[in-house]
Design a protein around this motif. Structure first.
Motif, mmCIF file in Angstrom:
data_model
loop_
_atom_site.group_PDB
_atom_site.id
_atom_site.type_symbol
_atom_site.label_atom_id
_atom_site.label_comp_id
_atom_site.label_asym_id
_atom_site.label_seq_id
_atom_site.Cartn_x
_atom_site.Cartn_y
_atom_site.Cartn_z
ATOM 1 N N VAL B 10 0.849 -1.197 0.000
ATOM 2 C CA VAL B 10 0.000 0.000 0.000
ATOM 3 C C VAL B 10 0.881 1.242 0.000
ATOM 4 C CG1 VAL B 10 -1.710 1.286 1.323
ATOM 5 C CG2 VAL B 10 -1.930 -1.161 1.107
ATOM 6 N N PHE B 11 1.975 1.196 0.802
ATOM 7 C CA PHE B 11 2.855 2.364 0.864
ATOM 8 C C PHE B 11 3.422 2.698 -0.514
ATOM 9 C CE2 PHE B 11 7.140 4.073 1.076
ATOM 10 C CZ PHE B 11 6.877 5.263 1.719
ATOM 11 N N TYR B 12 3.952 1.660 -1.232
ATOM 12 C CA TYR B 12 4.569 1.958 -2.535
ATOM 13 C C TYR B 12 3.523 2.387 -3.557
ATOM 14 C CZ TYR B 12 9.079 0.589 -0.904
ATOM 15 O OH TYR B 12 10.248 0.573 -0.217
ATOM 16 N N PHE B 13 2.308 1.816 -3.451
ATOM 17 C CA PHE B 13 1.224 2.252 -4.342
ATOM 18 C C PHE B 13 0.938 3.734 -4.141
ATOM 19 C CE2 PHE B 13 -3.361 2.992 -4.835
ATOM 20 C CZ PHE B 13 -3.468 2.760 -6.189
ATOM 21 N N LEU B 14 0.784 4.133 -2.850
ATOM 22 C CA LEU B 14 0.483 5.533 -2.542
ATOM 23 C C LEU B 14 1.635 6.437 -2.966
ATOM 24 C CD1 LEU B 14 -1.198 5.397 0.958
ATOM 25 C CD2 LEU B 14 -2.216 6.146 -1.160
ATOM 26 N N ALA B 15 2.880 5.950 -2.727
ATOM 27 C CA ALA B 15 4.045 6.770 -3.069
ATOM 28 C C ALA B 15 4.088 7.011 -4.578
ATOM 29 C CB ALA B 15 5.318 6.083 -2.593
ATOM 30 N N GLY B 16 3.899 5.931 -5.351
ATOM 31 C CA GLY B 16 3.920 6.081 -6.802
ATOM 32 C C GLY B 16 2.827 7.014 -7.286
ATOM 33 N N LEU B 17 1.631 6.824 -6.716
ATOM 34 C CA LEU B 17 0.497 7.644 -7.124
ATOM 35 C C LEU B 17 0.742 9.110 -6.786
ATOM 36 C CD1 LEU B 17 -2.217 6.945 -8.418
ATOM 37 C CD2 LEU B 17 -3.243 7.157 -6.181
ATOM 38 N N SER B 18 1.315 9.375 -5.606
ATOM 39 C CA SER B 18 1.503 10.782 -5.232
ATOM 40 C C SER B 18 2.588 11.413 -6.094
ATOM 41 C CB SER B 18 1.813 10.920 -3.749
ATOM 42 O OG SER B 18 3.004 10.281 -3.435
ATOM 43 N N ILE B 19 3.623 10.642 -6.488
ATOM 44 C CA ILE B 19 4.647 11.218 -7.370
ATOM 45 C C ILE B 19 4.035 11.538 -8.737
ATOM 46 C CG2 ILE B 19 6.762 10.702 -8.635
ATOM 47 C CD1 ILE B 19 7.648 9.135 -6.150
ATOM 48 N N LEU B 20 3.220 10.588 -9.252
ATOM 49 C CA LEU B 20 2.599 10.814 -10.563
ATOM 50 C C LEU B 20 1.702 12.039 -10.550
ATOM 51 C CD1 LEU B 20 1.613 7.290 -11.913
ATOM 52 C CD2 LEU B 20 3.360 8.855 -12.753
ATOM 53 N N THR B 21 0.855 12.141 -9.493
ATOM 54 C CA THR B 21 -0.061 13.283 -9.456
ATOM 55 C C THR B 21 0.709 14.581 -9.232
ATOM 56 O OG1 THR B 21 -0.500 12.579 -7.202
ATOM 57 C CG2 THR B 21 -2.223 12.195 -8.807
ATOM 58 N N ALA B 22 1.821 14.507 -8.465
ATOM 59 C CA ALA B 22 2.612 15.723 -8.245
ATOM 60 C C ALA B 22 3.219 16.205 -9.557
ATOM 61 C CB ALA B 22 3.712 15.458 -7.224
ATOM 62 N N ILE B 23 3.659 15.244 -10.408
ATOM 63 C CA ILE B 23 4.181 15.641 -11.723
ATOM 64 C C ILE B 23 3.060 16.247 -12.560
ATOM 65 C CG2 ILE B 23 5.119 14.729 -13.885
ATOM 66 C CD1 ILE B 23 6.692 12.742 -12.153
ATOM 67 N N ALA B 24 1.855 15.662 -12.421
ATOM 68 C CA ALA B 24 0.724 16.189 -13.196
ATOM 69 C C ALA B 24 0.384 17.616 -12.769
ATOM 70 C CB ALA B 24 -0.500 15.286 -13.014
ATOM 71 N N VAL B 25 0.569 17.944 -11.481
ATOM 72 C CA VAL B 25 0.259 19.299 -11.017
ATOM 73 C C VAL B 25 1.086 20.320 -11.782
ATOM 74 C CG1 VAL B 25 0.381 20.888 -9.070
ATOM 75 C CG2 VAL B 25 -0.392 18.579 -8.707
ATOM 76 N N VAL B 26 2.402 20.057 -11.923
ATOM 77 C CA VAL B 26 3.243 21.041 -12.581
ATOM 78 C C VAL B 26 3.273 20.853 -14.089
ATOM 79 C CG1 VAL B 26 4.702 21.648 -10.656
ATOM 80 C CG2 VAL B 26 5.229 19.629 -11.988
ATOM 81 N N GLY B 27 2.954 19.630 -14.564
ATOM 82 C CA GLY B 27 3.083 19.374 -15.989
ATOM 83 C C GLY B 27 1.833 19.645 -16.800
ATOM 84 N N SER B 28 0.669 19.715 -16.141
ATOM 85 C CA SER B 28 -0.573 19.813 -16.895
ATOM 86 C C SER B 28 -0.700 21.173 -17.571
ATOM 87 C CB SER B 28 -1.755 19.584 -15.960
ATOM 88 O OG SER B 28 -2.947 19.780 -16.647
ATOM 89 N N GLN B 29 -1.194 21.147 -18.814
ATOM 90 C CA GLN B 29 -1.389 22.385 -19.565
ATOM 91 C C GLN B 29 -2.649 23.102 -19.126
ATOM 92 O OE1 GLN B 29 0.195 23.509 -22.980
ATOM 93 N NE2 GLN B 29 1.840 22.844 -21.652
ATOM 94 N N ARG B 30 -3.657 22.338 -18.705
ATOM 95 C CA ARG B 30 -4.922 22.952 -18.298
ATOM 96 C C ARG B 30 -4.901 23.148 -16.793
ATOM 97 N NH1 ARG B 30 -9.245 19.823 -22.031
ATOM 98 N NH2 ARG B 30 -7.858 19.509 -23.784
#
Lengths: 373, 178
Positions: B10-30
Motif C-alpha cells: 500500500v505504501f509503494y502504491f500511494l508513493a507512486g500515485l503521489s509522485i505521478l499526481t505531483a508531476i501532473a500538477v506542474v506538468g498539466s497544460q490545463r
C-alpha cells in the motif's frame, strides 16, 4: 431555558441495555489474525457487496418513493403502469438510462467530463460504508466517523464543480458555481451541529454516539441545545442536498438543468443516484446523531410497552426512522417555495451561523456542568 | 509477514500515485486539471497518515486541504479564466527566474533531507493519535502545551478574514462620488 425540564427526568429514559457492535471490517481482521484467508477475503467481499447492494436498492426504492409521493401530493397517482402500482418503474427507467446514448459535448474537457459523475458517486458510496445500520450491519467503524463524513462529502462538491466546468456550457457553469457556493456555506452550520453532538456524546465514532443514547435519545436528553442543533442540521443538510426549497443550482426555470445539463444516459444516472442516496445518508446521520440510531423507542416505566418495542430488531428501527426523515425531505419539496439566491445566503450567514455559534457555546456549558440528563 | 507485505504494498502504491499526481500538477497544460491533480496529491498524503495510524490527521487533511483549499482554488479558476485557457508561453526572463527558484528549493529540501535522520518511534505516534490527548495538548498552557501558537493562529485567521472582507467590500456610494 428548556421545556423538557417539565417532564420528570425518567420518563423518556430507556432501560439501560448495552449493545455489542461487530462490524464487517472487524470480522475480516479477526479472520486475518487467525490466518483464515478465505474468511478474510469472504468478509471483504461481503462488505463490498453490501455497499453495492445498499446503493442499488436505495436508488430503486427512493426514486420510486419520490415519484409516488410527488404524485399523491399533487392528487395524482404517480407511476401505475409498470408492475403492481408501478413498482417496477425505477427498474424500467434504469434500463432506459443504461441504453441511452451517452453524449459528450464537442469542446468539453473529455476526461473531466467523464470522471465527474464517478467522483460524485464515489463520495456517496464512501459514506455508505460507515453508516451504522444496526449493531452488526456496518462495514467499517472508524474512530473519526464524524470527521470522515464531513471530509468525504466535500469530495462531492468537487465533483459538482468539475462537472459544471468541464461541460463547457454557461448553464452548467452557473449551476455548478451556485451549487458549490451553497454547499460550502451550509456545510459550516451542518458541521457546527455535528460538533454539538460530538460535544454531548464525547466521541467522534458513530457507533459510540449511538451507544451514548442507550439511556435516552439526544433529542430528549440535551435540553434545547439538541433541538436547535437538529433544526439547523435539518435545514443545512436540505441545502447541501440541493433539494427544494434550496434547489437553485438546478432550478429548471432559470438554469435548464444546472450542473448536469450536458449529461445524459449512464453518467446522468450516476449524478441522479448519488443525489438520492445522499438523501438517505443525510437521514441516516440525523437518526444516528439525534434519534438514537438503531435504539428502540422506550418510555421509562412502561415495561410492557418497552418489551414489545424491544422485540423489533434494531435494523428495522434504523430503517423506519430514516424512512421518516426521507419522507420529511420529500414533503418539504412540495411544501416550500424556492428561495432567492440572496435570501439563501442571508439565511445561512445571518441566521443559521450565529445561532450555531451560540448553540455550540451553550452545549459546551451544558457538558461542562453536566446539566443534561 | 502478511501484514508487513500488505503495508509496504500500500505504501509503494500511494508513493507512486503521489509522485505521478505531483508531476501532473506542474506538468498539466490545463489549469483546472492541475488543481485536481493537487487534490490527488493531498489525498495520497492523507493515505500516508492512515498508514501511520494517524486517522484523525488524515481526516483533517482531506477536510481542510481537499474540502477547503482545493475547492477555493477551483472557484478562483472558474471565476477568473475561460475553458480554453492553456498556459501561454512565458518569456525567457520568467523561465530563468523560475529555474533558479526551483533549483534553490531543491537544494534546500535535499540538504534538509540528507542532514536529518528519521527515527521511528511507534509508541510516541500512538499516544498523539488519540483525539482527546490532542485536544488537551492544544489547550494546555503548561510548558508542553500549545495554547499560545493555537491562539496566535486563530488571531491570524481572524485578521486575515477581516482583511478579506475589507478588500472584497464594495465602496459605499458616497465615497465613489468623490
Amino acid at each position: 431555558m428548556d421545556m423538557l425540564d417539565f417532564f420528570p427526568s425518567s420518563i423518556l429514559q430507556a432501560a439501560d441495555t448495552s449493545w455489542q457492535t461487530v462490524t464487517i471490517a472487524q470480522r475480516a481482521s479477526s479472520a486475518f489474525r487467525d490466518h483464515d484467508l478465505s474468511g478474510t477475503i469472504g468478509y471483504l467481499l461481503l462488505g463490498l457487496l453490501f455497499t453495492a447492494g445498499l446503493l442499488t436498492v436505495l436508488g430503486l426504492v427512493l426514486i420510486y418513493a419520490e415519484r409516488k409521493l410527488a404524485g399523491h401530493f399533487q392528487c395524482r397517482l404517480g407511476p401505475m403502469r409498470v408492475g403492481w402500482h408501478g413498482i417496477l418503474q425505477s427498474a424500467a427507467d434504469g434500463l432506459k438510462l443504461l441504453l441511452k446514448e451517452d453524449i459528450v459535448p464537442e469542446n468539453a474537457d473529455k476526461l473531466l467530463h467523464l470522471g465527474a459523475p464517478v467522483l460524485s458517486l464515489m463520495a456517496t458510496v464512501l459514506t455508505l460504508a460507515i453508516l451504522p445500520l444496526s449493531p452488526t450491519l456496518q462495514v467499517v467503524d472508524l474512530n473519526i466517523g464524524v470527521i470522515y463524513v464531513t471530509a468525504v462529502t466535500s469530495l462531492g462538491v468537487l465533483a459538482i464543480l468539475i462537472a459544471g466546468w468541464s461541460s463547457n456550457n454557461k448553464w452548467s457553469l452557473l449551476g455548478a458555481m451556485r451549487a458549490g457556493a451553497q454547499i460550502i456555506s451550509y456545510e459550516l452550520s451542518a458541521t457546527l451541529s455535528l460538533l454539538v453532538m460530538v460535544l454531548l456524546s464525547g466521541s467522534l465514532q458513530l457507533s459510540e454516539i449511538i451507544q451514548s443514547q442507550s439511556d435516552g435519545w439526544w433529542i430528549w436528553k440535551s435540553h434545547l441545545v439538541g433541538v436547535i442543533a437538529f433544526v439547523t442540521f435539518l435545514i443545512s443538510t436540505t441545502a447541501e442536498l440541493n433539494r427544494t426549497p434550496f434547489d437553485l443550482p438546478e432550478g429548471e426555470s432559470e438554469l435548464t438543468g444546472g450542473f448536469h445539463t450536458e449529461y445524459s444516459g449512464l453518467r446522468f444516472a450516476f449524478f441522479f443516484l448519488a443525489e438520492f442516496v445522499n438523501m438517505f445518508v443525510a437521514s441516516a446521520l440525523i437518526v444516528t446523531l439525534f434519534f438514537g440510531g438503531w435504539m428502540p423507542f422506550y418510555i421509562g416505566g412502561w415495561d410492557g410497552f418497552n418489551s414489545i418495542m424491544g422485540l423489533i430488531p434494531p435494523g428495522i428501527w434504523f430503517a423506519g426512522k430514516s424512512a421518516f426523515f426521507i419522507f420529511l425531505l420529500m414533503w418539504f419539496r412540495w411544501t416550500f417555495p424556492r428561495l432567492r439566491i440572496d435570501q439563501l445566503m442571508s439565511l445561512e450567514w445571518k441566521i443559521l451561523l450565529p445561532v450555531g455559534f451560540i448553540n455550540i457555546f451553550l452545549a459546551a456549558l451544558i457538558v461542562l456542568f453536566e446539566w443534561h440528563f | 509477514m502478511w501484514n508487513e507485505a500488505i503495508h509496504s504494498l500500500v505504501f509503494y502504491f500511494l508513493a507512486g500515485l503521489s509522485i505521478l499526481t505531483a508531476i501532473a500538477v506542474v506538468g498539466s497544460q490545463r489549469i483546472l486539471r492541475a488543481a485536481l491533480a493537487l487534490a490527488g496529491v493531498l489525498i495520497c498524503n492523507a493515505g500516508f497518515y492512515v498508514l501511520l495510524d494517524f486517522e484523525f490527521l488524515a481526516g483533517v487533511q482531506v477536510l481542510v486541504y481537499v474540502g477547503g483549499i482545493v475547492i477555493l482554488v477551483v472557484f478562483a479558476i472558474m471565476l477568473t479564466s475561460s475553458v480554453e485557457l492553456v498556459e501561454n508561453h512565458p518569456s525567457s526572463h520568467r523561465k530563468w527566474i523560475g529555474a533558479l527558484a526551483a533549483s534553490f528549493f531543491f537544494l534546500v529540501t535535499s540538504s534538509a533531507f540528507l542532514s536529518s535522520d528519521f527515527p521511528v518511534d511507534r509508541n510516541a505516534l500512538r499516544s498523539i493519535a488519540d483525539v482527546k490527548l490532542l485536544g488537551r495538548k492544544l489547550l494546555d498552557y503548561g510548558a508542553e502545551g500549545y495554547v499560545l501558537p493555537f491562539e496566535i493562529i486563530s488571531l491570524l485567521l481572524l485578521s486575515v478574514m477581516i482583511g478579506g472582507i475589507i478588500v472584497a467590500r464594495k465602496a459605499p456610494q458616497s465615497e465613489k462620488k468623490k
